[in-house]
Design a protein around this motif. Structure first.
Motif, PDB file in Angstrom:
ATOM      1  N   LYS A   1       0.905  -1.220   0.029  1.00 10.25           N
ATOM      2  CA  LYS A   1       0.212   0.012  -0.054  1.00 10.25           C
ATOM      3  C   LYS A   1       0.675   1.117   0.054  1.00 10.25           C
ATOM      4  O   LYS A   1       0.442   2.291   0.185  1.00 10.25           O
ATOM      5  CB  LYS A   1      -0.806   0.165   1.121  1.00 10.25           C
ATOM      6  N   TYR A   2       2.188   1.188  -0.389  1.00  9.85           N
ATOM      7  CA  TYR A   2       3.080   2.264  -0.541  1.00  9.85           C
ATOM      8  C   TYR A   2       3.548   2.322  -1.954  1.00  9.85           C
ATOM      9  O   TYR A   2       3.683   1.296  -2.556  1.00  9.85           O
ATOM     10  CB  TYR A   2       4.273   2.246   0.575  1.00  9.85           C
ATOM     11  N   PHE A   3       3.518   3.589  -2.309  1.00 10.60           N
ATOM     12  CA  PHE A   3       4.058   3.603  -3.686  1.00 10.60           C
ATOM     13  C   PHE A   3       5.343   4.127  -3.650  1.00 10.60           C
ATOM     14  O   PHE A   3       5.857   5.128  -2.920  1.00 10.60           O
ATOM     15  CB  PHE A   3       3.325   4.886  -4.587  1.00 10.60           C
ATOM     16  N   ASN A   4       6.360   3.494  -4.089  1.00  9.16           N
ATOM     17  CA  ASN A   4       7.905   3.540  -4.053  1.00  9.16           C
ATOM     18  C   ASN A   4       8.521   4.082  -5.051  1.00  9.16           C
ATOM     19  O   ASN A   4       8.306   3.255  -6.164  1.00  9.16           O
ATOM     20  CB  ASN A   4       8.589   2.655  -3.282  1.00  9.16           C
TER      21      ASN A   4
ATOM     22  N   CYS B   1       3.276  11.838   1.798  1.00 10.75           N
ATOM     23  CA  CYS B   1       4.451  11.859   0.890  1.00 10.75           C
ATOM     24  C   CYS B   1       5.727  12.246   1.541  1.00 10.75           C
ATOM     25  O   CYS B   1       5.989  12.937   2.434  1.00 10.75           O
ATOM     26  CB  CYS B   1       4.406  12.770  -0.376  1.00 10.75           C
ATOM     27  N   TYR B   2       6.876  11.266   1.294  1.00 10.48           N
ATOM     28  CA  TYR B   2       8.295  11.320   1.918  1.00 10.48           C
ATOM     29  C   TYR B   2       9.155  11.308   0.867  1.00 10.48           C
ATOM     30  O   TYR B   2       9.050  10.321   0.200  1.00 10.48           O
ATOM     31  CB  TYR B   2       8.199   9.938   3.061  1.00 10.48           C
ATOM     32  N   LEU B   3      10.071  12.142   1.189  1.00 12.58           N
ATOM     33  CA  LEU B   3      11.204  11.999   0.176  1.00 12.58           C
ATOM     34  C   LEU B   3      12.410  11.781   1.188  1.00 12.58           C
ATOM     35  O   LEU B   3      12.900  12.675   1.951  1.00 12.58           O
ATOM     36  CB  LEU B   3      11.399  13.504  -0.367  1.00 12.58           C
ATOM     37  N   ASN B   4      13.037  10.611   0.876  1.00 11.58           N
ATOM     38  CA  ASN B   4      14.304  10.346   1.526  1.00 11.58           C
ATOM     39  C   ASN B   4      13.967  10.065   3.230  1.00 11.58           C
ATOM     40  O   ASN B   4      14.674  10.394   4.071  1.00 11.58           O
ATOM     41  CB  ASN B   4      15.337  11.004   1.634  1.00 11.58           C
ATOM     42  N   GLY B   5      12.684   9.698   3.685  1.00 13.89           N
ATOM     43  CA  GLY B   5      12.234   9.682   4.711  1.00 13.89           C
ATOM     44  C   GLY B   5      11.725  10.864   5.456  1.00 13.89           C
ATOM     45  O   GLY B   5      11.138  10.836   6.683  1.00 13.89           O
TER      46      GLY B   5
ATOM     47  N   MET C   1       8.506   8.135  -1.522  1.00 13.91           N
ATOM     48  CA  MET C   1       7.326   7.022  -0.749  1.00 13.91           C
ATOM     49  C   MET C   1       6.139   7.815  -0.575  1.00 13.91           C
ATOM     50  O   MET C   1       6.004   8.741   0.158  1.00 13.91           O
ATOM     51  CB  MET C   1       8.074   6.265   0.554  1.00 13.91           C
ATOM     52  N   VAL C   2       5.184   7.083  -1.210  1.00  6.58           N
ATOM     53  CA  VAL C   2       3.701   7.626  -0.979  1.00  6.58           C
ATOM     54  C   VAL C   2       2.843   6.726  -0.320  1.00  6.58           C
ATOM     55  O   VAL C   2       2.640   5.672  -0.740  1.00  6.58           O
ATOM     56  CB  VAL C   2       3.160   8.174  -2.094  1.00  6.58           C
ATOM     57  N   ASP C   3       2.249   6.979   0.812  1.00 11.53           N
ATOM     58  CA  ASP C   3       1.202   6.221   1.505  1.00 11.53           C
ATOM     59  C   ASP C   3      -0.189   6.514   0.921  1.00 11.53           C
ATOM     60  O   ASP C   3      -0.780   7.513   0.958  1.00 11.53           O
ATOM     61  CB  ASP C   3       1.161   6.654   3.184  1.00 11.53           C
ATOM     62  N   ILE C   4      -0.500   5.458   0.064  1.00  8.76           N
ATOM     63  CA  ILE C   4      -1.559   5.228  -0.587  1.00  8.76           C
ATOM     64  C   ILE C   4      -2.721   4.429  -0.203  1.00  8.76           C
ATOM     65  O   ILE C   4      -3.690   3.782  -0.714  1.00  8.76           O
ATOM     66  CB  ILE C   4      -1.238   4.905  -2.166  1.00  8.76           C
TER      67      ILE C   4
ATOM     68  N   VAL D   1      -3.578  -4.266 -19.741  1.00  9.78           N
ATOM     69  CA  VAL D   1      -2.479  -3.910 -18.755  1.00  9.78           C
ATOM     70  C   VAL D   1      -3.288  -3.527 -17.419  1.00  9.78           C
ATOM     71  O   VAL D   1      -4.260  -2.628 -17.504  1.00  9.78           O
ATOM     72  CB  VAL D   1      -2.062  -2.390 -19.262  1.00  9.78           C
ATOM     73  N   TYR D   2      -2.668  -3.932 -16.223  1.00  8.71           N
ATOM     74  CA  TYR D   2      -3.207  -3.307 -15.037  1.00  8.71           C
ATOM     75  C   TYR D   2      -2.292  -2.568 -14.170  1.00  8.71           C
ATOM     76  O   TYR D   2      -1.219  -3.075 -14.252  1.00  8.71           O
ATOM     77  CB  TYR D   2      -3.759  -4.678 -14.281  1.00  8.71           C
ATOM     78  N   ALA D   3      -2.744  -1.409 -13.522  1.00  7.36           N
ATOM     79  CA  ALA D   3      -1.646  -0.775 -12.685  1.00  7.36           C
ATOM     80  C   ALA D   3      -1.785  -1.233 -11.169  1.00  7.36           C
ATOM     81  O   ALA D   3      -2.867  -1.601 -10.819  1.00  7.36           O
ATOM     82  CB  ALA D   3      -1.876   0.703 -12.588  1.00  7.36           C
ATOM     83  N   LYS D   4      -0.917  -1.263 -10.295  1.00  6.28           N
ATOM     84  CA  LYS D   4      -1.167  -1.874  -9.022  1.00  6.28           C
ATOM     85  C   LYS D   4      -1.292  -0.619  -8.093  1.00  6.28           C
ATOM     86  O   LYS D   4      -1.300  -0.778  -6.780  1.00  6.28           O
ATOM     87  CB  LYS D   4       0.335  -2.385  -8.585  1.00  6.28           C
ATOM     88  N   ASP D   5      -1.226   0.545  -8.417  1.00  6.95           N
ATOM     89  CA  ASP D   5      -1.512   1.660  -7.667  1.00  6.95           C
ATOM     90  C   ASP D   5      -2.197   2.868  -8.220  1.00  6.95           C
ATOM     91  O   ASP D   5      -1.970   2.868  -9.480  1.00  6.95           O
ATOM     92  CB  ASP D   5      -0.094   1.993  -6.864  1.00  6.95           C
ATOM     93  N   LEU D   6      -2.742   3.941  -7.641  1.00  5.21           N
ATOM     94  CA  LEU D   6      -3.329   4.922  -8.306  1.00  5.21           C
ATOM     95  C   LEU D   6      -2.648   5.738  -8.884  1.00  5.21           C
ATOM     96  O   LEU D   6      -2.836   6.380 -10.144  1.00  5.21           O
ATOM     97  CB  LEU D   6      -4.180   5.729  -7.296  1.00  5.21           C
ATOM     98  N   ILE D   7      -1.179   6.022  -8.810  1.00  7.12           N
ATOM     99  CA  ILE D   7      -0.087   7.053  -9.390  1.00  7.12           C
ATOM    100  C   ILE D   7       0.076   6.351 -10.613  1.00  7.12           C
ATOM    101  O   ILE D   7       0.337   7.086 -11.680  1.00  7.12           O
ATOM    102  CB  ILE D   7       0.811   7.240  -8.444  1.00  7.12           C
ATOM    103  N   THR D   8       0.601   4.902 -10.472  1.00  6.45           N
ATOM    104  CA  THR D   8       0.949   4.324 -11.941  1.00  6.45           C
ATOM    105  C   THR D   8      -0.229   4.362 -12.769  1.00  6.45           C
ATOM    106  O   THR D   8      -0.211   4.224 -13.909  1.00  6.45           O
ATOM    107  CB  THR D   8       1.088   3.050 -11.771  1.00  6.45           C
TER     108      THR D   8
END
Length: 304
Positions: free
Chosen positions: A9-12, A47-51, A67-70, A148-155
């Motif tokens: 559930k995180y977009f990395n 949203c986190y950039l380098n933590g 890293m985005v908590d989705i 094609v399927y995406a595994k998260d909302l951003i993709t």
């Protein structure tokens, strides 16, 4: 992929060179993320950039980790249905499968099953993945091939932007009635047929549609045609081929006299992966019935 969180559930994402010094807002916009979703993710410190928490104006640098908590957007949303899927490609962002004939993409009621969404849900469920089923495009019920399927909302947003901007090369194989020669293009707009529900027609006031075709093999009664579509209108290939008096085998809605399944196969997809930046070339094996009819019609089956 990074040192922070590897849950589904995180977009990395590792920041690529072409995103160097762009703001988080600019990158989300490039990915086509809807404004409401972007505002939610950033305003709620997802949203986190380098933590470190990232905001709209946070500048990204090459090789940074985003890293985005989705979690708020990801939950398995269709009933699992135990049918094995043929996986053509998979990574942490995309799942591309070889769709069989006879199945719709998703049911009209989430309490129903026996659709591609249910088969994908079963694959995710069996692998402990609790995410939303996100198809990036559609294939008709009897059309086979690359899906094609995406595994998260951003993709998903990024892939849909590629499709809408015609940045995905889609090649189909079609068996059509009648003998065709050479290559050409069909540039006829398409709209709904007001007299027959579910049918489309070529019409000057419709949406623009562009199809290129190349005859790979022919016989006295049929032709094997490679089709490349530059737009993605409903029934585009079926309508366009029928408009030049070569309906697809089995496509009785558009005038075919043959009694088979509709012979249309999404053979290859080529595009630049929107997150990883690498080129993908995906090929779906030709299904049994398609091969069988090619042999019956004495069409060349040595497809490159």
């Amino acid at each position: 992929m990074n040192n922070y969180n590897n849950e589904e559930k995180y977009f990395n994402m590792r920041v690529r060179g072409n995103q160097h010094y762009k703001t988080l807002k600019e990158v989300f916009n490039e990915f086509g993320v809807a404004k409401a979703k972007m505002n939610y993710l950033i305003s709620n410190n997802c949203c986190y950039l380098n933590g470190e928490i990232a905001t709209y104006d946070t500048s990204l640098k090459q090789n940074d980790y985003l890293m985005v908590d989705i979690s708020n957007y990801e939950k398995l949303d269709y009933l699992p249905d135990d049918k094995k899927i043929d996986i053509l490609y998979e990574d942490e962002y995309l799942l591309i499968v070889n769709k069989p004939s006879g199945y719709i993409i998703y049911p009209d009621d989430k309490n129903k099953s026996s659709t591609m969404a249910n088969f994908i849900a079963n694959y995710y469920f069996n692998n402990g993945i609790d995410i939303t089923i996100r198809h990036c495009h559609r294939l008709d019920t009897q059309t086979t091939g690359c899906l094609v399927y995406a595994k998260d909302l951003i993709t998903q947003s990024a892939m849909e932007k590629l499709f809408s901007n015609h940045l995905i090369e889609k090649n189909y194989l079609a068996i059509v009635e009648g003998m065709m020669y050479g290559k050409g293009k069909i540039d006829s707009s398409i709209s709904k047929d007001r007299h027959i529900s579910g049918k489309m027609i070529t019409h000057p006031n419709g949406l623009n549609a562009l199809t290129y075709y190349e005859v790979l093999s022919n016989s006295q009664t049929s032709s094997l045609v490679k089709v490349n579509i530059k737009t993605g209108r409903t029934h585009q290939i079926r309508v366009h081929m029928a408009s030049i008096l070569h309906p697809l085998f089995g496509d009785t809605l558009y005038g075919a006299i043959t009694k088979t399944n509709i012979m249309l196969h999404c053979y290859t997809l080529e595009f630049i992966h929107p997150i990883l930046g690498k080129k993908l070339s995906i090929k779906a094996p030709i299904p049994y019935e398609f091969n069988k009819i090619m042999k019956q019609e004495k069409l060349n089956i040595n497809i490159k």
